[in-house]
Design a protein around this motif. Structure first.
Motif, PDB file in Angstrom:
ATOM      1  N   VAL A  15      -0.947 -10.455  -7.204  1.00  0.00           N
ATOM      2  CA  VAL A  15      -0.568  -9.282  -6.407  1.00  0.00           C
ATOM      3  C   VAL A  15      -0.962  -9.491  -4.944  1.00  0.00           C
ATOM      4  CG1 VAL A  15      -0.899  -6.810  -6.084  1.00  0.00           C
ATOM      5  CG2 VAL A  15      -0.705  -7.745  -8.403  1.00  0.00           C
ATOM      6  N   ILE A  16      -2.158  -9.999  -4.706  1.00  0.00           N
ATOM      7  CA  ILE A  16      -2.546 -10.271  -3.317  1.00  0.00           C
ATOM      8  C   ILE A  16      -1.705 -11.406  -2.740  1.00  0.00           C
ATOM      9  CG2 ILE A  16      -4.426 -10.996  -1.802  1.00  0.00           C
ATOM     10  CD1 ILE A  16      -6.369  -9.519  -3.562  1.00  0.00           C
ATOM     11  N   ASP A  17      -1.378 -12.406  -3.559  1.00  0.00           N
ATOM     12  CA  ASP A  17      -0.468 -13.460  -3.090  1.00  0.00           C
ATOM     13  C   ASP A  17       0.816 -12.839  -2.554  1.00  0.00           C
ATOM     14  OD1 ASP A  17      -2.268 -15.378  -3.962  1.00  0.00           O
ATOM     15  OD2 ASP A  17      -1.153 -15.865  -5.797  1.00  0.00           O
ATOM     16  N   HIS A  18       1.347 -11.866  -3.279  1.00  0.00           N
ATOM     17  CA  HIS A  18       2.576 -11.192  -2.844  1.00  0.00           C
ATOM     18  C   HIS A  18       2.319 -10.343  -1.601  1.00  0.00           C
ATOM     19  CE1 HIS A  18       6.457  -9.111  -3.264  1.00  0.00           C
ATOM     20  NE2 HIS A  18       5.792  -8.013  -2.967  1.00  0.00           N
ATOM     21  N   ALA A  19       1.209  -9.608  -1.622  1.00  0.00           N
ATOM     22  CA  ALA A  19       0.932  -8.691  -0.509  1.00  0.00           C
ATOM     23  C   ALA A  19       0.884  -9.428   0.823  1.00  0.00           C
ATOM     24  CB  ALA A  19      -0.389  -7.962  -0.755  1.00  0.00           C
ATOM     25  N   VAL A  20       0.224 -10.580   0.866  1.00  0.00           N
ATOM     26  CA  VAL A  20       0.022 -11.244   2.157  1.00  0.00           C
ATOM     27  C   VAL A  20       1.298 -11.887   2.693  1.00  0.00           C
ATOM     28  CG1 VAL A  20      -2.433 -11.586   1.709  1.00  0.00           C
ATOM     29  CG2 VAL A  20      -0.799 -13.404   1.093  1.00  0.00           C
ATOM     30  N   THR A  21       2.368 -11.881   1.903  1.00  0.00           N
ATOM     31  CA  THR A  21       3.661 -12.335   2.431  1.00  0.00           C
ATOM     32  C   THR A  21       4.386 -11.235   3.179  1.00  0.00           C
ATOM     33  OG1 THR A  21       4.972 -11.744   0.459  1.00  0.00           O
ATOM     34  CG2 THR A  21       3.881 -13.911   0.459  1.00  0.00           C
ATOM     35  N   ARG A  22       3.901 -10.004   3.069  1.00  0.00           N
ATOM     36  CA  ARG A  22       4.600  -8.874   3.684  1.00  0.00           C
ATOM     37  C   ARG A  22       4.121  -8.694   5.115  1.00  0.00           C
ATOM     38  NH1 ARG A  22       7.969  -6.368  -0.410  1.00  0.00           N
ATOM     39  NH2 ARG A  22       8.598  -5.213   1.440  1.00  0.00           N
ATOM     40  N   PRO A  23       5.029  -8.505   6.076  1.00  0.00           N
ATOM     41  CA  PRO A  23       4.612  -8.360   7.474  1.00  0.00           C
ATOM     42  C   PRO A  23       3.766  -7.118   7.718  1.00  0.00           C
ATOM     43  CG  PRO A  23       6.955  -7.856   7.214  1.00  0.00           C
ATOM     44  CD  PRO A  23       6.502  -8.443   5.916  1.00  0.00           C
ATOM     45  N   GLU A  24       3.871  -6.108   6.852  1.00  0.00           N
ATOM     46  CA  GLU A  24       3.111  -4.869   7.047  1.00  0.00           C
ATOM     47  C   GLU A  24       1.646  -5.000   6.632  1.00  0.00           C
ATOM     48  OE1 GLU A  24       7.366  -4.091   5.686  1.00  0.00           O
ATOM     49  OE2 GLU A  24       5.652  -5.225   4.924  1.00  0.00           O
ATOM     50  N   VAL A  25       1.282  -6.139   6.042  1.00  0.00           N
ATOM     51  CA  VAL A  25      -0.057  -6.336   5.484  1.00  0.00           C
ATOM     52  C   VAL A  25      -0.883  -7.228   6.403  1.00  0.00           C
ATOM     53  CG1 VAL A  25      -1.345  -7.338   3.548  1.00  0.00           C
ATOM     54  CG2 VAL A  25       0.743  -6.002   3.118  1.00  0.00           C
ATOM     55  N   ASP A  26      -2.070  -6.759   6.765  1.00  0.00           N
ATOM     56  CA  ASP A  26      -3.027  -7.586   7.495  1.00  0.00           C
ATOM     57  C   ASP A  26      -3.868  -8.338   6.454  1.00  0.00           C
ATOM     58  OD1 ASP A  26      -5.168  -8.673   8.840  1.00  0.00           O
ATOM     59  OD2 ASP A  26      -5.595  -6.890  10.037  1.00  0.00           O
ATOM     60  N   PRO A  27      -3.697  -9.650   6.326  1.00  0.00           N
ATOM     61  CA  PRO A  27      -4.400 -10.385   5.266  1.00  0.00           C
ATOM     62  C   PRO A  27      -5.918 -10.339   5.381  1.00  0.00           C
ATOM     63  CG  PRO A  27      -2.611 -11.700   6.186  1.00  0.00           C
ATOM     64  CD  PRO A  27      -2.794 -10.521   7.084  1.00  0.00           C
ATOM     65  N   SER A  28      -6.431 -10.070   6.571  1.00  0.00           N
ATOM     66  CA  SER A  28      -7.884 -10.031   6.755  1.00  0.00           C
ATOM     67  C   SER A  28      -8.473  -8.671   6.399  1.00  0.00           C
ATOM     68  CB  SER A  28      -8.235 -10.362   8.206  1.00  0.00           C
ATOM     69  OG  SER A  28      -7.829  -9.323   9.084  1.00  0.00           O
ATOM     70  N   ARG A  29      -7.626  -7.692   6.133  1.00  0.00           N
ATOM     71  CA  ARG A  29      -8.111  -6.337   5.830  1.00  0.00           C
ATOM     72  C   ARG A  29      -7.393  -5.790   4.590  1.00  0.00           C
ATOM     73  NH1 ARG A  29      -7.726  -2.925  11.261  1.00  0.00           N
ATOM     74  NH2 ARG A  29      -5.738  -4.035  11.441  1.00  0.00           N
ATOM     75  N   ASP A  65       8.078   2.192  10.391  1.00  0.00           N
ATOM     76  CA  ASP A  65       9.082   1.134  10.249  1.00  0.00           C
ATOM     77  C   ASP A  65       8.909  -0.001  11.256  1.00  0.00           C
ATOM     78  OD1 ASP A  65      10.539   2.230   8.080  1.00  0.00           O
ATOM     79  OD2 ASP A  65      11.495   3.673   9.445  1.00  0.00           O
ATOM     80  N   SER A  66       7.749  -0.071  11.900  1.00  0.00           N
ATOM     81  CA  SER A  66       7.568  -1.058  12.966  1.00  0.00           C
ATOM     82  C   SER A  66       7.345  -2.472  12.440  1.00  0.00           C
ATOM     83  CB  SER A  66       6.374  -0.660  13.845  1.00  0.00           C
ATOM     84  OG  SER A  66       5.157  -0.787  13.114  1.00  0.00           O
ATOM     85  N   GLY A  67       6.916  -2.606  11.200  1.00  0.00           N
ATOM     86  CA  GLY A  67       6.580  -3.913  10.665  1.00  0.00           C
ATOM     87  C   GLY A  67       5.219  -4.417  11.110  1.00  0.00           C
ATOM     88  N   THR A  68       4.439  -3.575  11.759  1.00  0.00           N
ATOM     89  CA  THR A  68       3.116  -3.957  12.238  1.00  0.00           C
ATOM     90  C   THR A  68       2.170  -4.188  11.068  1.00  0.00           C
ATOM     91  OG1 THR A  68       3.431  -2.654  14.248  1.00  0.00           O
ATOM     92  CG2 THR A  68       1.152  -3.213  13.653  1.00  0.00           C
ATOM     93  N   ALA A  69       1.397  -5.261  11.129  1.00  0.00           N
ATOM     94  CA  ALA A  69       0.407  -5.533  10.087  1.00  0.00           C
ATOM     95  C   ALA A  69      -0.724  -4.520  10.175  1.00  0.00           C
ATOM     96  CB  ALA A  69      -0.138  -6.944  10.255  1.00  0.00           C
ATOM     97  N   ARG A  70      -1.049  -3.907   9.047  1.00  0.00           N
ATOM     98  CA  ARG A  70      -2.051  -2.844   9.028  1.00  0.00           C
ATOM     99  C   ARG A  70      -3.066  -3.088   7.900  1.00  0.00           C
ATOM    100  NH1 ARG A  70      -0.523   1.634  11.989  1.00  0.00           N
ATOM    101  NH2 ARG A  70       1.654   1.659  12.716  1.00  0.00           N
ATOM    102  N   PRO A  71      -4.227  -2.431   8.012  1.00  0.00           N
ATOM    103  CA  PRO A  71      -5.133  -2.456   6.867  1.00  0.00           C
ATOM    104  C   PRO A  71      -4.382  -2.016   5.613  1.00  0.00           C
ATOM    105  CG  PRO A  71      -6.165  -1.369   8.733  1.00  0.00           C
ATOM    106  CD  PRO A  71      -4.726  -1.581   9.105  1.00  0.00           C
ATOM    107  N   THR A  72      -4.644  -2.681   4.515  1.00  0.00           N
ATOM    108  CA  THR A  72      -3.840  -2.501   3.309  1.00  0.00           C
ATOM    109  C   THR A  72      -4.729  -2.182   2.121  1.00  0.00           C
ATOM    110  OG1 THR A  72      -2.149  -4.012   4.138  1.00  0.00           O
ATOM    111  CG2 THR A  72      -2.224  -3.666   1.746  1.00  0.00           C
ATOM    112  N   VAL A  73      -4.269  -1.240   1.306  1.00  0.00           N
ATOM    113  CA  VAL A  73      -4.972  -0.912   0.067  1.00  0.00           C
ATOM    114  C   VAL A  73      -4.096  -1.333  -1.098  1.00  0.00           C
ATOM    115  CG1 VAL A  73      -6.210   0.837  -1.233  1.00  0.00           C
ATOM    116  CG2 VAL A  73      -5.988   1.081   1.245  1.00  0.00           C
ATOM    117  N   VAL A  74      -4.569  -2.303  -1.870  1.00  0.00           N
ATOM    118  CA  VAL A  74      -3.943  -2.672  -3.136  1.00  0.00           C
ATOM    119  C   VAL A  74      -4.608  -1.820  -4.206  1.00  0.00           C
ATOM    120  CG1 VAL A  74      -3.638  -4.525  -4.828  1.00  0.00           C
ATOM    121  CG2 VAL A  74      -3.409  -5.005  -2.374  1.00  0.00           C
ATOM    122  N   MET A  75      -3.815  -1.109  -4.996  1.00  0.00           N
ATOM    123  CA  MET A  75      -4.413  -0.151  -5.919  1.00  0.00           C
ATOM    124  C   MET A  75      -3.691  -0.116  -7.256  1.00  0.00           C
ATOM    125  SD  MET A  75      -3.253   3.575  -4.406  1.00  0.00           S
ATOM    126  CE  MET A  75      -4.162   3.362  -2.895  1.00  0.00           C
TER     127      MET A  75
END
Length: 413
Positions: A211-225, A145-155
């Motif tokens: 979907v990626i447009d949406h993902a990169v708006t989320r603080p939990e998502v690292d856009p570079s990964r 629940d930290s909100g830290t941006a992390r490597p993300t898997v869109v699946m």
């Protein structure tokens, strides 16, 4: 792997193996699967539905009782299993899209999954992703629940699976490794096909882009990964999207698929160009009769064509075959992929044997072909029955890829 149940019926056996595999991430229990299958008449779709629906109703009832008693873990586990069993119940019914049993079981599957999702810590969040005037249903998994941006898997799933099933086919495994996960149903997949009437489309980059447009708006998502993972037919749709979206930092094809035209024309005893011409023709009663005869003689083909007509929103077997011709990575599409790519291959894939190797040979990016064998119990389509083994290998590769350490190799089994 030799069938343990339903010998002589590869469709029923594979769908049983699929549930056995989901045991690894809480989607089934061995005894529940076996006792359900004991009540099924081999090859009888109504019997399959009735047996799985009864099991799903029973397990969902246990989940509700556990929740009322304050037993949250027991409730979560029961709802997860019930969700998968409801999914299985309606699996073979799509030959008649108006059959009310389909929506009843599908809606129950989604409802049970959402009950389970709310009971995880952190909760799995249902999301709606904006897409061409409507929305795509999905789920966001957070490592904490930290909100830290992390490597993300869109699946996403493939030809016949749900976004809820992706919990067992990669989402839970990624989340427990500390990744953010955004799983979704695209056009033609159950969430949009049942509720918005959307059929599949071959230009999947037009789906993944929003979907990626949406993902990169989320603080939990690292856009570079941001990695992309597609299961089953998703093993073609994911590389199609990655070829046209350089935001994809790594790609997993579970398993790889290169050209569904090979599948559409395989059973037609004609040169491929002629088979394609006749599939696309306005009128060909001889080919229509040939396809009907082939379906009558093959339970696997019958199911695939009936479901394909449903998922691609077409009305005849020949129209399904013609539409399938558009799903491919030929004409330089595979060669456009630039990110590190993992292509998985089951040695006894009953649906796409040989396709992963075709995709691998056409890639010009850093690439790995990861084979799975009968000796590992992992040779089936999408490594069903060996999820813990498969996702250990997949996510170890992905962790390396997202830190730019992915080797370009042909991995030993």
């Amino acid at each position: 792997m030799e069938p343990l149940l339903f010998p002589g019926n590869p469709s029923f056996w594979y769908e049983t193996l699929r549930s056995f595999g989901h045991i690894a991430y809480g989607g089934a229990d061995f005894g529940e699967v076996v006792t359900t299958c004991e009540r099924i008449i081999p090859g009888d779709y109504d019997s399959w539905h009735d047996a799985w629906l009864a099991t799903a109703d029973s397990v969902a009832g246990k989940g509700r009782a556990a929740l009322e008693g304050g037993h949250r873990v027991s409730a979560r586990d029961a709802f997860l299993r019930a969700s998968n069993y409801y999914r299985s119940a309606e699996f073979f019914l799509h030959g008649d899209p108006a059959d009310p049993r389909i929506r009843h079981a599908y809606d129950a599957s989604v409802a049970c999954f959402r009950e389970a999702a709310a009971l995880f810590t952190p909760a799995v969040e249902p999301v709606e992703i904006p897409y061409e005037g409507t929305v795509l249903p999905g789920y966001l998994y957070r490592a904490d629940d930290s909100g830290t941006a992390r490597p993300t898997v869109v699946m996403f799933n493939g030809f016949d699976g749900t976004v809820e099933e992706m919990h067992f086919f990669g989402a839970a495994a990624a989340a427990e490794r500390g990744h953010t996960v955004l799983a979704f149903d695209g056009p033609g997949q159950p969430g949009t096909r049942h509720r918005q009437g959307l059929g599949f489309r071959p230009d999947w980059e037009k789906v993944v882009g929003p979907v990626i447009d949406h993902a990169v708006t989320r603080p939990e998502v690292d856009p570079s990964r941001v990695a992309l993972l597609g299961a089953s037919m998703g093993g073609l749709l994911a590389p199609r999207a990655a070829a046209f979206d350089d935001r994809v930092a790594a790609l997993v094809c579970l398993d790889g698929v290169y050209d569904l035209g090979d599948i559409a024309t395989a059973g037609i005893p004609l040169p491929r160009a002629e088979a394609e011409r006749r599939l696309r023709a306005d009128h060909d009663p001889e080919l229509d009769a040939m396809l009907a005869e082939a379906m009558a003689g093959s339970p696997m083909l019958r199911w695939a064509v009936e479901h394909g007509m449903f998922a691609l929103n077409v009305t005849t077997p020949r129209a399904f075959g013609a539409a399938y011709l558009d799903y491919h990575l030929r004409d330089g599409v595979a060669e456009k992929i630039s990110c590190p790519t993992l292509v998985c291959a089951g040695a006894d894939d009953g649906f796409f044997r040989g396709q992963p190797e075709q995709l691998y040979e056409h890639l010009t990016c850093p690439r790995t072909l990861l084979g799975f064998t009968a000796g590992q119990g992992a040779d089936a389509h999408c490594q069903s029955g060996a999820q813990r083994l498969a996702f250990a290998r997949v996510y170890d590769w992905l962790d390396d890829a997202l830190t730019r350490r992915a080797p370009a190799l042909r991995a030993a089994p």
